[in-house]
Design a protein around this motif. Sequence first.
Motif, short mmCIF file in Angstrom:
data_model
loop_
_atom_site.label_atom_id
_atom_site.label_comp_id
_atom_site.label_asym_id
_atom_site.label_seq_id
_atom_site.Cartn_x
_atom_site.Cartn_y
_atom_site.Cartn_z
N THR A 25 -44.66 -10.63 -140.15
CA THR A 25 -45.96 -10.03 -139.92
C THR A 25 -46.26 -9.09 -141.08
OG1 THR A 25 -45.70 -10.17 -137.52
CG2 THR A 25 -47.34 -8.59 -138.35
N VAL A 26 -47.36 -9.36 -141.76
CA VAL A 26 -47.76 -8.55 -142.92
C VAL A 26 -49.18 -8.06 -142.71
CG1 VAL A 26 -46.20 -9.74 -144.52
CG2 VAL A 26 -48.52 -10.58 -144.23
N THR A 27 -49.50 -6.97 -143.38
CA THR A 27 -50.84 -6.40 -143.29
C THR A 27 -51.38 -6.17 -144.69
OG1 THR A 27 -50.30 -5.28 -141.22
CG2 THR A 27 -52.20 -4.44 -142.42
N ILE A 28 -52.63 -6.57 -144.89
CA ILE A 28 -53.31 -6.34 -146.15
C ILE A 28 -54.26 -5.17 -145.93
CG2 ILE A 28 -54.82 -7.31 -147.92
CD1 ILE A 28 -53.86 -10.11 -146.96
N GLU A 29 -54.09 -4.13 -146.75
CA GLU A 29 -54.90 -2.92 -146.62
C GLU A 29 -55.52 -2.56 -147.96
OE1 GLU A 29 -52.19 0.10 -145.27
OE2 GLU A 29 -52.12 -0.72 -143.23
N ALA A 30 -56.60 -1.81 -147.90
CA ALA A 30 -57.16 -1.24 -149.13
C ALA A 30 -56.13 -0.28 -149.69
CB ALA A 30 -58.47 -0.52 -148.82
N TYR A 31 -56.03 -0.21 -150.99
CA TYR A 31 -55.08 0.65 -151.68
C TYR A 31 -55.32 2.11 -151.29
CZ TYR A 31 -53.01 3.17 -155.61
OH TYR A 31 -52.30 4.05 -156.39
N ASP A 32 -54.21 2.84 -151.04
CA ASP A 32 -54.30 4.22 -150.56
C ASP A 32 -54.06 5.29 -151.62
OD1 ASP A 32 -51.58 4.22 -151.00
OD2 ASP A 32 -51.03 4.49 -148.90
N GLY A 33 -53.82 4.90 -152.87
CA GLY A 33 -53.65 5.89 -153.93
C GLY A 33 -52.22 6.18 -154.34
N ASP A 34 -51.23 5.66 -153.63
CA ASP A 34 -49.83 5.92 -153.95
C ASP A 34 -49.29 4.76 -154.78
OD1 ASP A 34 -47.16 6.61 -154.06
OD2 ASP A 34 -46.81 6.46 -151.90
N ILE A 35 -48.98 5.02 -156.07
CA ILE A 35 -48.49 3.92 -156.92
C ILE A 35 -47.00 3.65 -156.76
CG2 ILE A 35 -50.31 4.24 -158.65
CD1 ILE A 35 -48.09 5.21 -160.56
N ASP A 36 -46.24 4.57 -156.18
CA ASP A 36 -44.79 4.38 -156.10
C ASP A 36 -44.37 3.08 -155.42
OD1 ASP A 36 -44.21 6.64 -157.61
OD2 ASP A 36 -44.08 7.93 -155.85
N PRO A 37 -44.96 2.70 -154.27
CA PRO A 37 -44.56 1.42 -153.67
C PRO A 37 -44.89 0.21 -154.57
CG PRO A 37 -45.69 2.77 -152.05
CD PRO A 37 -45.87 3.44 -153.39
N LEU A 38 -45.97 0.31 -155.33
CA LEU A 38 -46.33 -0.79 -156.25
C LEU A 38 -45.37 -0.83 -157.43
CD1 LEU A 38 -50.22 -0.55 -156.24
CD2 LEU A 38 -48.77 -2.18 -155.01
N VAL A 39 -45.00 0.33 -157.95
CA VAL A 39 -44.03 0.38 -159.04
C VAL A 39 -42.73 -0.27 -158.58
CG1 VAL A 39 -42.60 1.89 -160.47
CG2 VAL A 39 -45.04 2.39 -160.16
N GLU A 40 -42.29 0.08 -157.38
CA GLU A 40 -41.04 -0.49 -156.83
C GLU A 40 -41.14 -2.01 -156.72
OE1 GLU A 40 -38.65 -0.28 -152.64
OE2 GLU A 40 -39.48 1.59 -153.40
#
Length: 168
Positions: A25-40
């Motif tokens: 189960t996955v969820t697609i959300e509008a970006y919230d401003g935190d780049i750390d999870p994307l960097v990871e």
Amino acid sequence: MSNAAAADHDFPRPPETFTDHDGRTVTIEAYDGDIDPLVEMYADFGTDSRSQGVPPRTEADIRDWLPNLVEDGLNVVVWHEDQAVGHSVLVPYQDTSELAIFVHPDYQHAGIGSQLIRVLLGYGQENGLDRVWLSVSNTNHVARALYESVGFETIAKERVEMEMQRAL
């Protein structure tokens, strides 16, 4: 589907929760401003998961690259539990917006990219965009099929890559 017919299509908007082909189960959300999870997420991409020089290879280069995407574009992120596993963006480019989509290698071929692109296009519609453009390697048959499945049409084909677009 022609671009005229595709332009009438109403795509889903974030947030969108679904079960992928692997039962996650996955969820697609509008970006919230935190780049750390994307960097990871991007730091975990291998050499074979990079195309046209993106995402960059090192964490420092990823941290330099990401702000341009997240500050200027419309971004959506795919979450599996508390982990970012996909990211897509529409970046303003001349009189259109350029689409980029990335799915973590462990989550590819599970239908996430297909839903991610649809939600991103819906987010673009919701934010008043009327046309989207992208560039893709001629040899990336999976990505090309995905783009064609949501109404993108080839507008230019070079030796190494092609340009595609669609109306929203």
